[in-house]
Design a protein around this motif. Structure first.
Motif, short mmCIF file in Angstrom:
data_model
loop_
_atom_site.label_atom_id
_atom_site.label_comp_id
_atom_site.label_asym_id
_atom_site.label_seq_id
_atom_site.Cartn_x
_atom_site.Cartn_y
_atom_site.Cartn_z
N PRO A 101 11.83 -4.75 181.97
CA PRO A 101 12.47 -3.37 183.17
C PRO A 101 11.79 -1.88 181.87
N PHE A 102 10.79 -1.86 183.33
CA PHE A 102 9.88 -0.68 182.19
C PHE A 102 10.27 0.78 182.84
N ASN A 103 10.89 1.73 182.49
CA ASN A 103 10.92 3.10 183.42
C ASN A 103 11.41 4.16 182.59
N LEU A 104 12.01 5.56 182.94
CA LEU A 104 11.69 6.03 182.05
C LEU A 104 12.82 6.45 181.42
N LEU A 105 13.58 5.66 181.09
CA LEU A 105 15.05 5.00 179.86
C LEU A 105 14.94 3.35 179.54
N THR A 106 14.40 3.24 179.94
CA THR A 106 13.93 1.49 179.21
C THR A 106 12.04 1.75 179.30
N PRO A 107 12.04 0.46 177.99
CA PRO A 107 12.47 0.65 176.86
C PRO A 107 12.56 1.78 176.10
N ALA A 108 13.76 1.97 174.54
CA ALA A 108 13.81 2.96 173.65
C ALA A 108 12.70 3.32 173.22
N SER A 109 12.51 5.09 173.27
CA SER A 109 10.87 5.34 172.41
C SER A 109 10.62 4.58 171.33
N HIS A 110 9.78 4.00 171.12
CA HIS A 110 9.29 3.00 169.42
C HIS A 110 8.09 3.55 169.35
N CYS A 111 7.52 3.21 168.08
CA CYS A 111 5.97 3.13 168.47
C CYS A 111 5.20 2.37 168.64
N PRO A 112 3.98 2.46 169.58
CA PRO A 112 3.25 1.60 170.35
C PRO A 112 3.02 0.35 169.16
N GLN A 113 2.21 0.84 167.86
CA GLN A 113 1.56 0.32 166.41
C GLN A 113 2.98 -1.02 166.42
N CYS A 114 4.00 -0.58 165.56
CA CYS A 114 4.82 -0.92 164.81
C CYS A 114 6.00 -1.64 165.50
N ARG A 115 6.37 -1.27 167.00
CA ARG A 115 7.63 -1.06 167.57
C ARG A 115 8.72 -0.31 166.55
N HIS A 116 8.67 0.22 166.30
CA HIS A 116 9.58 0.45 165.08
C HIS A 116 10.19 1.78 166.36
#
Length: 293
Positions: free
Chosen positions: A66-81
């Motif tokens: 699932p990839f949309n405007l709501l999923t997944p939650a906002s995160h850092c693209p480098q460390c996935r924080h």
């Protein structure tokens, strides 16, 4: 009702509310600008695999999540924080974090707070110009849509139908009872906006064998015509040409942009359309006075 009366009688509070709303919307626009093109590309790939009957590759499973405007939650693209709510306050969080990810220290692109600030400033300008009216609310949606379209087009040379087409239909609905122009002028404006650039495109392709612009530009000018009316189509085209020339020269000089790299026309149409919506009458009247007409 008391709040509405207070805002209508207090321009400072009105513009302050518009600015705060603009910051919040600007934060969401950052998500739209980043994710919508990716969503479209994944959809195109899935459709191509289906039409060509290609087997799914191991790496495709990642794209099927699932990839949309709501999923997944906002995160850092480098460390996935995962970005917590307190780390996602428009502009403030960027300043507090000193422009770096809390998890890994990776620099956060400056464009995020810039987009939020731009959205807030333009929202304030709309509120200052139109006051606390339903036309103001409509113009805010118009403004936010143009910001998203402009940045996506500048980045990806893409004007998503999922924004341009609803913007066109919304313009017709807003003018159903004469919001910014009459319904007749709005319908003609949509047709003239689309067909004018479409005709130029066809003529250019006939003479050169090349495509000078994309179909998204036709739809965007149609949407602008639906909001403002056919009378301002020429003004929008002229303004967009001037804005495009100025910004194009700045990009080439300041950033050393390769002249062979295509510069999208959508952002310049959007800027011109926004100016025409708010100040089109004054610009036209000034021109006619200057010409002695």
């Amino acid at each position: 009702m008391e709040l509405i009366s207070y805002l209508q009688g207090n321009p400072v509070a009105e513009m302050g509310l518009a600015g705060i709303l603009g910051l919040l919307v600007g934060s969401f626009l950052n998500v739209v600008i980043l994710r919508l093109p990716v969503m479209m590309e994944r959809q195109w790939r899935a459709q191509c695999r289906e039409v060509l009957e290609l087997p799914e590759k191991p790496g495709d499973k990642e794209h099927n999540r699932p990839f949309n405007l709501l999923t997944p939650a906002s995160h850092c693209p480098q460390c996935r924080h995962r970005i917590a709510a307190l780390e996602n306050i428009p502009i403030v969080s960027y300043l507090v974090l000193r422009g770096k990810c809390k998890g890994c220290g990776t620099a956060i692109p400056l464009r995020y707070p810039v987009t939020e600030a731009l959205t807030a400033l333009l929202s304030i300008a709309v509120a200052w110009r139109l006051g606390f009216t339903w036309e103001c609310l409509a113009a805010l949606v118009f403004t936010w849509s143009l910001i998203a379209l402009s940045i996506i087009d500048f980045d990806r040379q893409l004007l998503p139908d999922s924004i341009t087409l609803p913007l066109l239909w919304l313009g017709l609905l807003v003018n159903l009872y004469g919001g910014f122009t009459s319904l007749d002028d709005a319908v003609i404006g949509a047709a003239v906006g689309y067909l004018s650039l479409w005709s130029i495109y066809q003529l250019f392709r006939l003479l050169t064998g090349k495509e000078g612009m994309g179909f998204g530009d036709f739809k965007l000018l149609a949407a602008l015509g639906a909001w403002i009316g056919w009378q301002y189509i020429l003004l929008i085209v002229l303004l967009s040409s001037v804005v495009g020339a100025v910004i194009g020269i700045i990009l080439i000089v300041a950033r050393g942009r390769d002249k062979s790299i295509p510069i999208p026309f959508g952002p310049y149409l959007a800027i011109a359309g926004w100016i025409a919506l708010l100040w089109g009458q004054e610009i036209t009247a000034t021109y006619l006075t200057w010409m002695g007409i």
